[in-house]
Motif scaffolding. Structure first.
Motif, PDB file in Angstrom:
ATOM      1  N   ALA A 119     -14.706  -0.872   7.365  1.00  0.00           N
ATOM      2  CA  ALA A 119     -15.074   0.347   6.658  1.00  0.00           C
ATOM      3  C   ALA A 119     -13.991   0.803   5.671  1.00  0.00           C
ATOM      4  CB  ALA A 119     -15.363   1.458   7.670  1.00  0.00           C
ATOM      5  N   SER A 120     -12.896   0.074   5.561  1.00  0.00           N
ATOM      6  CA  SER A 120     -11.813   0.447   4.646  1.00  0.00           C
ATOM      7  C   SER A 120     -12.303   0.467   3.210  1.00  0.00           C
ATOM      8  CB  SER A 120     -10.646  -0.540   4.760  1.00  0.00           C
ATOM      9  OG  SER A 120     -10.035  -0.440   6.007  1.00  0.00           O
ATOM     10  N   VAL A 121     -11.723   1.381   2.435  1.00  0.00           N
ATOM     11  CA  VAL A 121     -12.054   1.509   1.019  1.00  0.00           C
ATOM     12  C   VAL A 121     -10.751   1.531   0.227  1.00  0.00           C
ATOM     13  CG1 VAL A 121     -13.063   3.000  -0.756  1.00  0.00           C
ATOM     14  CG2 VAL A 121     -14.177   2.795   1.490  1.00  0.00           C
ATOM     15  N   VAL A 122     -10.633   0.625  -0.739  1.00  0.00           N
ATOM     16  CA  VAL A 122      -9.510   0.671  -1.674  1.00  0.00           C
ATOM     17  C   VAL A 122      -9.913   1.639  -2.782  1.00  0.00           C
ATOM     18  CG1 VAL A 122      -8.110  -0.627  -3.324  1.00  0.00           C
ATOM     19  CG2 VAL A 122      -8.832  -1.707  -1.178  1.00  0.00           C
ATOM     20  N   ARG A 123      -9.227   2.770  -2.840  1.00  0.00           N
ATOM     21  CA  ARG A 123      -9.533   3.752  -3.891  1.00  0.00           C
ATOM     22  C   ARG A 123      -9.261   3.143  -5.257  1.00  0.00           C
ATOM     23  NH1 ARG A 123      -7.524   7.421  -7.286  1.00  0.00           N
ATOM     24  NH2 ARG A 123      -5.346   7.204  -6.755  1.00  0.00           N
TER      25      ARG A 123
ATOM     26  N   ASN B 189       5.182  -9.934  -9.952  1.00  0.00           N
ATOM     27  CA  ASN B 189       4.487  -8.700 -10.301  1.00  0.00           C
ATOM     28  C   ASN B 189       4.243  -7.901  -9.019  1.00  0.00           C
ATOM     29  OD1 ASN B 189       4.020  -9.572 -13.117  1.00  0.00           O
ATOM     30  ND2 ASN B 189       2.788 -11.139 -12.117  1.00  0.00           N
ATOM     31  N   PHE B 190       3.912  -6.625  -9.164  1.00  0.00           N
ATOM     32  CA  PHE B 190       3.559  -5.779  -8.030  1.00  0.00           C
ATOM     33  C   PHE B 190       2.080  -5.437  -8.116  1.00  0.00           C
ATOM     34  CE2 PHE B 190       8.077  -3.782  -7.966  1.00  0.00           C
ATOM     35  CZ  PHE B 190       8.564  -4.909  -7.347  1.00  0.00           C
ATOM     36  N   GLU B 191       1.383  -5.564  -6.987  1.00  0.00           N
ATOM     37  CA  GLU B 191      -0.002  -5.123  -6.851  1.00  0.00           C
ATOM     38  C   GLU B 191       0.036  -3.973  -5.845  1.00  0.00           C
ATOM     39  OE1 GLU B 191      -4.377  -6.992  -5.790  1.00  0.00           O
ATOM     40  OE2 GLU B 191      -2.590  -7.918  -4.926  1.00  0.00           O
ATOM     41  N   ILE B 192      -0.182  -2.748  -6.334  1.00  0.00           N
ATOM     42  CA  ILE B 192      -0.010  -1.568  -5.506  1.00  0.00           C
ATOM     43  C   ILE B 192      -1.381  -0.968  -5.194  1.00  0.00           C
ATOM     44  CG2 ILE B 192       1.122   0.664  -5.291  1.00  0.00           C
ATOM     45  CD1 ILE B 192       3.228  -0.309  -7.279  1.00  0.00           C
ATOM     46  N   PHE B 193      -1.657  -0.849  -3.899  1.00  0.00           N
ATOM     47  CA  PHE B 193      -2.943  -0.367  -3.398  1.00  0.00           C
ATOM     48  C   PHE B 193      -2.848   1.081  -2.927  1.00  0.00           C
ATOM     49  CE2 PHE B 193      -3.070  -4.888  -2.747  1.00  0.00           C
ATOM     50  CZ  PHE B 193      -4.401  -5.266  -2.811  1.00  0.00           C
ATOM     51  N   GLU B 194      -3.946   1.805  -3.102  1.00  0.00           N
ATOM     52  CA  GLU B 194      -4.142   3.058  -2.385  1.00  0.00           C
ATOM     53  C   GLU B 194      -5.495   2.966  -1.693  1.00  0.00           C
ATOM     54  OE1 GLU B 194      -4.969   7.798  -2.900  1.00  0.00           O
ATOM     55  OE2 GLU B 194      -3.827   6.811  -4.488  1.00  0.00           O
TER      56      GLU B 194
ATOM     57  N   THR C 138       0.843  -1.192   0.000  1.00  0.00           N
ATOM     58  CA  THR C 138       0.000   0.000   0.000  1.00  0.00           C
ATOM     59  C   THR C 138       0.878   1.242   0.000  1.00  0.00           C
ATOM     60  OG1 THR C 138      -1.732  -1.177   1.180  1.00  0.00           O
ATOM     61  CG2 THR C 138      -1.783   1.221   1.317  1.00  0.00           C
ATOM     62  N   VAL C 139       0.464   2.226  -0.774  1.00  0.00           N
ATOM     63  CA  VAL C 139       1.181   3.504  -0.873  1.00  0.00           C
ATOM     64  C   VAL C 139       0.212   4.636  -0.527  1.00  0.00           C
ATOM     65  CG1 VAL C 139       2.789   2.618  -2.613  1.00  0.00           C
ATOM     66  CG2 VAL C 139       0.671   3.755  -3.347  1.00  0.00           C
ATOM     67  N   PRO C 140       0.737   5.802  -0.138  1.00  0.00           N
ATOM     68  CA  PRO C 140      -0.162   6.905   0.206  1.00  0.00           C
ATOM     69  C   PRO C 140      -0.763   7.609  -1.011  1.00  0.00           C
ATOM     70  CG  PRO C 140       2.119   7.541   0.549  1.00  0.00           C
ATOM     71  CD  PRO C 140       2.121   6.087   0.192  1.00  0.00           C
ATOM     72  N   ASP C 141      -0.081   7.541  -2.166  1.00  0.00           N
ATOM     73  CA  ASP C 141      -0.545   8.241  -3.370  1.00  0.00           C
ATOM     74  C   ASP C 141      -0.209   7.360  -4.574  1.00  0.00           C
ATOM     75  OD1 ASP C 141      -0.539   9.855  -5.746  1.00  0.00           O
ATOM     76  OD2 ASP C 141      -0.385  11.653  -4.511  1.00  0.00           O
ATOM     77  N   LEU C 142      -1.225   6.761  -5.176  1.00  0.00           N
ATOM     78  CA  LEU C 142      -1.002   5.809  -6.261  1.00  0.00           C
ATOM     79  C   LEU C 142      -0.427   6.471  -7.508  1.00  0.00           C
ATOM     80  CD1 LEU C 142      -1.190   2.829  -6.901  1.00  0.00           C
ATOM     81  CD2 LEU C 142      -3.551   3.181  -7.628  1.00  0.00           C
ATOM     82  N   ASP C 143      -0.803   7.705  -7.793  1.00  0.00           N
ATOM     83  CA  ASP C 143      -0.243   8.387  -8.959  1.00  0.00           C
ATOM     84  C   ASP C 143       1.257   8.648  -8.773  1.00  0.00           C
ATOM     85  OD1 ASP C 143      -2.668   8.389 -10.344  1.00  0.00           O
ATOM     86  OD2 ASP C 143      -3.288  10.280  -9.421  1.00  0.00           O
ATOM     87  N   GLU C 144       1.655   9.023  -7.552  1.00  0.00           N
ATOM     88  CA  GLU C 144       3.075   9.218  -7.252  1.00  0.00           C
ATOM     89  C   GLU C 144       3.829   7.891  -7.384  1.00  0.00           C
ATOM     90  OE1 GLU C 144       5.527  11.367  -3.706  1.00  0.00           O
ATOM     91  OE2 GLU C 144       4.143   9.778  -3.068  1.00  0.00           O
TER      92      GLU C 144
END
Length: 176
Positions: free
Chosen positions: A59-63, A75-80, A17-23
Motif C-alpha cells: 500500500a506504499s505510495v511514493v509521493r 547521482n542521488f535519487e531522493i524519495f518521499e 528516502t527523506v521525510p520532506d522532499l522540498d526540505e
C-alpha cells in the motif's frame, strides 16, 4: 573484471528516502550545491507491484522522487513516501541499514566553516585518520532531518596508495 556482474561499470545512483522532499531539495541544492535534474511520481499501485519491485508495503505510495547530480560521483535519487504506520526514523550508523554519504572537499576547514555559517550541525572536530587512511581528515554533519553525512579530504593522498595495486576512486581525479 574477471568476476562479478557482467558489464559492471560503476555506481549510477544512490537512492534514499527523506521525510520532506522540498526540505531535502533546498538542502542538497542550496547548501550542498547539487544540481536538480528531474522528478517522477506519484507512484502507487492497487496490486502487489510496490512489494514485488521495491520491497515496501504493497500500500506504499511514493509521493515524488527527484534526481540530482552532485559534481563527480553517483547521482542521488531522493524519495518521499506518504507517511504510513510503522514508518521508521532515520537510522544511525550503528543500526542495521545505517549509512552515510561522504563528500570529498579540497579544503576541509573552509567546508566546515561554510556548513557552520549555514546553521548545519557539525559533529565534533575534524579527525585525522591513521594507518592505511593516514593523510585523510574527516568530519560528520547532519542534514536538517538528521541524515548522517561526512566531509572528507586527503589532498596529499592516503598512506595505502604507496603500495596499492588498486586505488580507490577519487572525486578530484574522476578519470583515473
Amino acid at each position: 573484471m574477471t568476476n562479478g556482474i557482467p558489464g559492471l561499470r560503476g555506481t549510477d545512483h544512490i537512492g534514499f528516502t527523506v521525510p520532506d522532499l522540498d526540505e531535502a531539495h533546498a538542502f542538497f541544492v542550496d547548501v550542498i550545491g547539487c544540481d536538480y535534474v528531474y522528478s517522477l511520481g506519484p507512484m502507487a499501485h492497487d496490486d502487489d507491484w510496490m512489494a514485488v519491485h521495491l520491497n515496501v508495503d504493497r500500500a506504499s505510495v511514493v509521493r515524488e522522487l527527484r534526481f540530482y547530480r552532485c559534481r563527480f560521483g553517483p547521482n542521488f535519487e531522493i524519495f518521499e513516501y506518504l507517511p504510513q504506520d510503522g514508518q521508521r526514523e532515520q537510522p544511525r550508523n550503528s543500526d542495521i541499514g545505517g549509512h552515510h554519504l561522504a563528500f570529498y572537499v579540497d579544503d576541509l576547514d573552509a567546508a566546515i566553516a561554510y556548513l557552520t555559517s549555514r546553521g548545519i550541525r557539525v559533529l565534533g572536530e575534524p579527525t585525522r585518520s591513521s594507518r592505511a587512511s593516514e593523510g585523510q581528515r574527516w568530519v560528520y554533519f547532519l542534514s536538517p532531518w538528521g541524515m548522517q553525512l561526512e566531509l572528507v579530504s586527503y589532498p596529499g593522498g592516503k598512506a595505502y596508495e604507496k603500495d596499492a595495486e588498486v586505488l580507490l576512486w577519487h572525486p578530484a581525479r574522476p578519470g583515473e
